[in-house]
Design a protein around this motif. Structure first.
Motif, PDB file in Angstrom:
ATOM      1  N   GLN A   1     -12.994  21.740 -17.330  1.00 29.67           N
ATOM      2  CA  GLN A   1     -13.108  20.433 -16.597  1.00 29.67           C
ATOM      3  C   GLN A   1     -14.002  20.882 -15.396  1.00 29.67           C
ATOM      4  O   GLN A   1     -13.907  22.100 -14.865  1.00 29.67           O
ATOM      5  N   VAL A   2     -14.892  19.948 -15.237  1.00 25.43           N
ATOM      6  CA  VAL A   2     -15.862  20.254 -13.982  1.00 25.43           C
ATOM      7  C   VAL A   2     -15.593  19.821 -12.730  1.00 25.43           C
ATOM      8  O   VAL A   2     -14.975  18.990 -12.330  1.00 25.43           O
TER       9      VAL A   2
ATOM     10  N   THR B   1     -23.463  23.889 -11.786  1.00 31.83           N
ATOM     11  CA  THR B   1     -22.190  23.259 -11.967  1.00 31.83           C
ATOM     12  C   THR B   1     -21.139  24.307 -12.154  1.00 31.83           C
ATOM     13  O   THR B   1     -21.248  25.356 -12.425  1.00 31.83           O
TER      14      THR B   1
ATOM     15  N   ASP C   1     -28.024  26.596 -20.277  1.00 26.51           N
ATOM     16  CA  ASP C   1     -27.076  27.166 -19.267  1.00 26.51           C
ATOM     17  C   ASP C   1     -27.012  28.421 -19.071  1.00 26.51           C
ATOM     18  O   ASP C   1     -26.889  29.301 -20.121  1.00 26.51           O
TER      19      ASP C   1
ATOM     20  N   ASP D   1     -25.441  16.644  -8.522  1.00 28.77           N
ATOM     21  CA  ASP D   1     -24.879  15.725  -7.718  1.00 28.77           C
ATOM     22  C   ASP D   1     -24.751  15.841  -6.118  1.00 28.77           C
ATOM     23  O   ASP D   1     -25.180  16.855  -5.867  1.00 28.77           O
TER      24      ASP D   1
ATOM     25  N   ARG E   1     -26.187  19.375  -5.616  1.00 24.57           N
ATOM     26  CA  ARG E   1     -25.385  20.641  -6.232  1.00 24.57           C
ATOM     27  C   ARG E   1     -26.295  21.457  -6.609  1.00 24.57           C
ATOM     28  O   ARG E   1     -27.352  21.043  -7.673  1.00 24.57           O
TER      29      ARG E   1
ATOM     30  N   SER F   1     -17.125  24.942 -13.429  1.00 21.78           N
ATOM     31  CA  SER F   1     -16.098  24.342 -14.194  1.00 21.78           C
ATOM     32  C   SER F   1     -15.026  25.276 -14.451  1.00 21.78           C
ATOM     33  O   SER F   1     -15.187  26.593 -14.255  1.00 21.78           O
TER      34      SER F   1
ATOM     35  N   CYS G   1     -17.458  20.381  -9.972  1.00 24.94           N
ATOM     36  CA  CYS G   1     -18.827  19.923  -9.468  1.00 24.94           C
ATOM     37  C   CYS G   1     -19.863  19.993 -10.323  1.00 24.94           C
ATOM     38  O   CYS G   1     -20.110  21.209 -11.114  1.00 24.94           O
ATOM     39  N   ARG G   2     -20.749  19.078 -10.291  1.00 20.54           N
ATOM     40  CA  ARG G   2     -22.009  19.174 -11.387  1.00 20.54           C
ATOM     41  C   ARG G   2     -23.322  19.402 -10.592  1.00 20.54           C
ATOM     42  O   ARG G   2     -23.684  18.667  -9.894  1.00 20.54           O
ATOM     43  N   GLN G   3     -24.264  20.112 -11.352  1.00 23.58           N
ATOM     44  CA  GLN G   3     -25.407  20.387 -10.719  1.00 23.58           C
ATOM     45  C   GLN G   3     -26.395  19.158 -10.712  1.00 23.58           C
ATOM     46  O   GLN G   3     -26.082  18.426 -11.633  1.00 23.58           O
TER      47      GLN G   3
END
Length: 152
Positions: free
Chosen positions: A40-41, A96, A70, A47, A93, A98, A43-45
């Motif tokens: 589960q993420v 990412t 990645d 964003d 961001r 996770s 924060c995402r690159q």
């Protein structure tokens, strides 16, 4: 976990070690405690950065998207802070993040993050130390990559 247990946990994080317990209680009370399952993420690159996260428990992977896929650039664990670059630099961001295993994190909003830095300059110093350490590790990885790819 009780508020007092969270305060004790925060006191063991270098970033907050010198802050008085009453202020840590306020931080624990005003932060959002979140749980993430594996993959589960957080924060995402790309964003918008609206918060930083302090890992309370578990392990998370930091990945950067490249044209060839990645690349994992770091692993984070208990006491690590993530997401502060997007807040400090007001940029999207940069990676990412996770969960590798179940992760518990405190989400600190941008507003609260800056209030803490203004009130406790030692937090800013610890963040600078952490960012400088990351930059040095990145530079070392870059040197290694260039050395490996140079013609022999």
């Amino acid at each position: 976990m009780s508020i007092n247990q969270e305060v004790e946990l925060l006191r063991n994080i270098p970033l907050f070690a010198k802050i008085e317990p009453s202020k840590l209680k306020l931080l624990a009370f005003t932060s959002e405690r979140l749980s993430y399952q594996p993959d589960q993420v957080l924060c995402r690159q790309g964003d918008i950065g609206d918060a930083a996260y302090i890992i309370i428990d578990g392990e998370a992977a930091v990945r950067i998207a490249t044209p060839s896929g990645d690349i994992e650039v770091a692993r984070l664990g208990r006491g690590d802070v993530v997401g502060e670059i997007a807040i400090l630099c007001d940029v999207p961001r940069t990676a990412t993040v996770s969960a590798v295993e179940r992760v518990t994190a405190l989400k600190i909003t941008k507003e609260l993050f800056f209030r803490l830095i203004n009130e406790f300059p030692q937090i800013a110093i610890e963040i600078m130390r952490e960012l400088a350490g990351r930059l040095e590790r990145t530079n070392a990885q870059l040197r290694d990559a260039v050395t490996r790819s140079a013609p022999q």
